[in-house]
Design a protein around this motif. Structure first.
Motif, PDB file in Angstrom:
ATOM      1  N   LEU A   1       6.444   9.404  65.026  1.00 24.21           N
ATOM      2  CA  LEU A   1       5.223   8.754  65.515  1.00 24.21           C
ATOM      3  C   LEU A   1       4.143   8.671  64.448  1.00 24.21           C
ATOM      4  O   LEU A   1       3.010   8.277  64.732  1.00 24.21           O
ATOM      5  N   GLY A   2       4.459   9.045  63.204  1.00 28.84           N
ATOM      6  CA  GLY A   2       3.550   8.792  62.094  1.00 28.84           C
ATOM      7  C   GLY A   2       2.713   9.947  61.611  1.00 28.84           C
ATOM      8  O   GLY A   2       1.777   9.758  60.840  1.00 28.84           O
ATOM      9  N   TRP A   3       3.036  11.195  62.035  1.00 26.15           N
ATOM     10  CA  TRP A   3       2.257  12.337  61.560  1.00 26.15           C
ATOM     11  C   TRP A   3       3.146  13.339  60.844  1.00 26.15           C
ATOM     12  O   TRP A   3       4.252  13.636  61.290  1.00 26.15           O
ATOM     13  N   ASN A   4       2.636  13.877  59.720  1.00 24.10           N
ATOM     14  CA  ASN A   4       3.311  14.941  58.994  1.00 24.10           C
ATOM     15  C   ASN A   4       2.269  15.931  58.488  1.00 24.10           C
ATOM     16  O   ASN A   4       1.125  15.552  58.181  1.00 24.10           O
ATOM     17  N   ALA A   5       2.656  17.213  58.399  1.00 28.65           N
ATOM     18  CA  ALA A   5       1.752  18.241  57.879  1.00 28.65           C
ATOM     19  C   ALA A   5       1.425  17.964  56.412  1.00 28.65           C
ATOM     20  O   ALA A   5       2.255  17.445  55.672  1.00 28.65           O
ATOM     21  N   ARG A   6       0.214  18.342  55.996  1.00 29.04           N
ATOM     22  CA  ARG A   6      -0.236  18.062  54.632  1.00 29.04           C
ATOM     23  C   ARG A   6      -0.495  19.325  53.817  1.00 29.04           C
ATOM     24  O   ARG A   6      -0.386  19.307  52.595  1.00 29.04           O
ATOM     25  N   ILE A   7      -0.878  20.428  54.458  1.00 30.98           N
ATOM     26  CA  ILE A   7      -1.320  21.623  53.733  1.00 30.98           C
ATOM     27  C   ILE A   7      -0.189  22.647  53.679  1.00 30.98           C
ATOM     28  O   ILE A   7       0.263  23.151  54.705  1.00 30.98           O
ATOM     29  N   GLY A   8       0.278  22.943  52.471  1.00 31.21           N
ATOM     30  CA  GLY A   8       1.363  23.900  52.292  1.00 31.21           C
ATOM     31  C   GLY A   8       0.912  25.331  52.539  1.00 31.21           C
ATOM     32  O   GLY A   8      -0.295  25.628  52.589  1.00 31.21           O
ATOM     33  N   LEU A   9       1.867  26.253  52.670  1.00 29.43           N
ATOM     34  CA  LEU A   9       1.553  27.628  53.033  1.00 29.43           C
ATOM     35  C   LEU A   9       0.706  28.325  51.974  1.00 29.43           C
ATOM     36  O   LEU A   9      -0.276  29.001  52.318  1.00 29.43           O
TER      37      LEU A   9
ATOM     38  N   GLU B   1      -1.390  27.117  49.717  1.00 33.94           N
ATOM     39  CA  GLU B   1      -2.757  26.585  49.763  1.00 33.94           C
ATOM     40  C   GLU B   1      -3.465  27.061  51.030  1.00 33.94           C
ATOM     41  O   GLU B   1      -4.638  27.474  50.994  1.00 33.94           O
ATOM     42  N   GLY B   2      -2.763  27.023  52.154  1.00 32.11           N
ATOM     43  CA  GLY B   2      -3.356  27.438  53.414  1.00 32.11           C
ATOM     44  C   GLY B   2      -3.754  28.902  53.416  1.00 32.11           C
ATOM     45  O   GLY B   2      -4.807  29.271  53.940  1.00 32.11           O
ATOM     46  N   LEU B   3      -2.909  29.767  52.832  1.00 36.66           N
ATOM     47  CA  LEU B   3      -3.228  31.187  52.773  1.00 36.66           C
ATOM     48  C   LEU B   3      -4.473  31.439  51.924  1.00 36.66           C
ATOM     49  O   LEU B   3      -5.304  32.297  52.257  1.00 36.66           O
ATOM     50  N   ARG B   4      -4.619  30.700  50.840  1.00 36.35           N
ATOM     51  CA  ARG B   4      -5.816  30.860  50.003  1.00 36.35           C
ATOM     52  C   ARG B   4      -7.066  30.439  50.781  1.00 36.35           C
ATOM     53  O   ARG B   4      -8.117  31.115  50.712  1.00 36.35           O
ATOM     54  N   LEU B   5      -6.973  29.341  51.504  1.00 35.32           N
ATOM     55  CA  LEU B   5      -8.108  28.877  52.295  1.00 35.32           C
ATOM     56  C   LEU B   5      -8.428  29.875  53.407  1.00 35.32           C
ATOM     57  O   LEU B   5      -9.599  30.131  53.714  1.00 35.32           O
ATOM     58  N   ALA B   6      -7.393  30.443  54.018  1.00 33.97           N
ATOM     59  CA  ALA B   6      -7.590  31.421  55.082  1.00 33.97           C
ATOM     60  C   ALA B   6      -8.255  32.690  54.529  1.00 33.97           C
ATOM     61  O   ALA B   6      -9.135  33.274  55.177  1.00 33.97           O
ATOM     62  N   TYR B   7      -7.844  33.122  53.344  1.00 31.70           N
ATOM     63  CA  TYR B   7      -8.448  34.325  52.761  1.00 31.70           C
ATOM     64  C   TYR B   7      -9.910  34.073  52.385  1.00 31.70           C
ATOM     65  O   TYR B   7     -10.773  34.927  52.581  1.00 31.70           O
ATOM     66  N   ASP B   8     -10.195  32.878  51.889  1.00 29.68           N
ATOM     67  CA  ASP B   8     -11.581  32.511  51.611  1.00 29.68           C
ATOM     68  C   ASP B   8     -12.433  32.614  52.875  1.00 29.68           C
ATOM     69  O   ASP B   8     -13.578  33.072  52.845  1.00 29.68           O
ATOM     70  N   ASP B   9     -11.855  32.166  54.001  1.00 30.87           N
ATOM     71  CA  ASP B   9     -12.563  32.240  55.280  1.00 30.87           C
ATOM     72  C   ASP B   9     -12.789  33.698  55.681  1.00 30.87           C
ATOM     73  O   ASP B   9     -13.865  34.069  56.146  1.00 30.87           O
TER      74      ASP B   9
END
Length: 326
Positions: free
Chosen positions: A304-312, A314-322
């Motif tokens: 239906l045209g959607w795919n995930a964009r943020i890899g694990l 990168e996501g973990l770094r963003l989560a730790y920043d939060d």
């Protein structure tokens, strides 16, 4: 086109706040079936302003605000320990929240609603990756059975109002989510925020080792919460004909995942690396692991045209920043 009035239930939670960010950034993804994209009016209420387990209060809110769309992201959530320790709260509160909101939405003429479930709706030993048609084909994971049954009821509520009243109420089943706004409680949080806190404290205190629940072999799929928000808005904005052709009548919900999983032991090592912890990682097999594997089949949503964009990573770094902002 008139600006749609969109109620985001649970806007202070991790998923709800991400949906608000997504709607505020891109609005109604356009062009829509009714014309070019528009900026929505986002309606929110805190728990202090509106108790979603109070049926009369929920109906009064819908009568006053008259939303056009609802994102039902409000829920009582937690990790293995919380689900296993407080099953009564998990089944009662989640049943009340979804029943009150879905029925009030129908009663007050809400055109579209999106219910957010959980991958725990599937049987503990469902074939991997888990397809939507695995629902109700086997025994649930005992540690979060109460929460899973409540989420299955939410799917069936949407399905029933659609079948009986012709509503357009959709359900999305996210895999394990993490990211900004997560709960970092030392006992009641999910695995990624729990490990982020544990490794951070170990680093600060120069602890020689960090103990992980289970034996580290259980595999899980993780999706960054802003990807989930983008998927939610994408599914909500699909025209009804397209959605029905790809989802109905085979199933009444749609999976949302990234398509990759990782062993908890490998995840712990990745989190330790992001945080900069250099001590040892040990495992405690006396603690529960949960299901051996939980990987979603998101083929239907990808089609239906959607795919995930943020890899694990990168996501973990963003989560730790939060986490560091707490």
């Amino acid at each position: 086109m008139t600006e749609p009035r969109i109620y985001v239930a649970g806007h202070r939670g991790m998923v709800g706040s991400a949906i608000v960010r997504q709607l505020s950034t891109v609005g109604q993804s356009g062009p829509t079936a009714d014309g070019p994209s528009v900026t929505p009016q986002i309606i929110t209420r805190t728990h202090a302003q509106l108790d979603l387990t109070d049926q009369a209060a929920v109906h009064a809110f819908f009568a006053e605000e008259r939303p056009d769309q609802v994102y039902l992201a409000a829920a009582k959530v937690g990790g293995i320990h919380a689900n296993n320790t407080y099953p009564a709260e998990f089944i009662y509160q989640n049943l009340m929240i979804e029943a009150n909101i879905i029925h009030a939405a129908h009663t007050h003429g809400v055109r579209k609603l999106l219910f957010l479930g959980s991958s725990c709706i599937y049987p503990r030993l469902a074939p991997q990756p888990m397809r939507e048609d695995a629902l109700l084909t086997g025994t649930l994971e005992p540690t979060n059975e109460a929460y899973a049954i409540a989420k299955i009821a939410g799917i069936k509520l949407c399905e029933s109002y659609n079948r009986q009243y012709g509503r357009d109420y959709r359900s999305v089943m996210p895999t394990n989510l993490y990211g900004p706004g997560d709960n970092y409680h030392p006992e009641n949080s999910h695995v990624i925020p729990a490990l982020i806190r544990r490794f951070h404290e170990a680093k600060v205190n120069n602890a020689p080792s960090v103990a992980i629940w289970g034996n580290g072999t259980a595999k899980r799929e993780f999706l960054y919460v802003d990807d989930m928000a983008a998927a939610s808005v994408h599914v909500m904005n699909l025209d009804k004909l397209t959605y029905d052709q790809h989802v109905l009548p085979m199933v009444s919900h749609i999976n949302v995942g990234c398509g990759k999983d990782i062993a908890i032991g490998e995840l712990a090592a990745a989190i330790g690396k992001v945080i900069g912890y250099t001590g040892e990682i040990s495992f405690d097999p006396s603690k529960p692991d949960g299901p051996p594997r939980k990987l979603m089949d998101s083929t239907r949503l990808n089609t239906l045209g959607w795919n995930a964009r943020i890899g694990l990573e990168e996501g973990l770094r963003l989560a730790y920043d939060d986490f560091l902002l707490l």
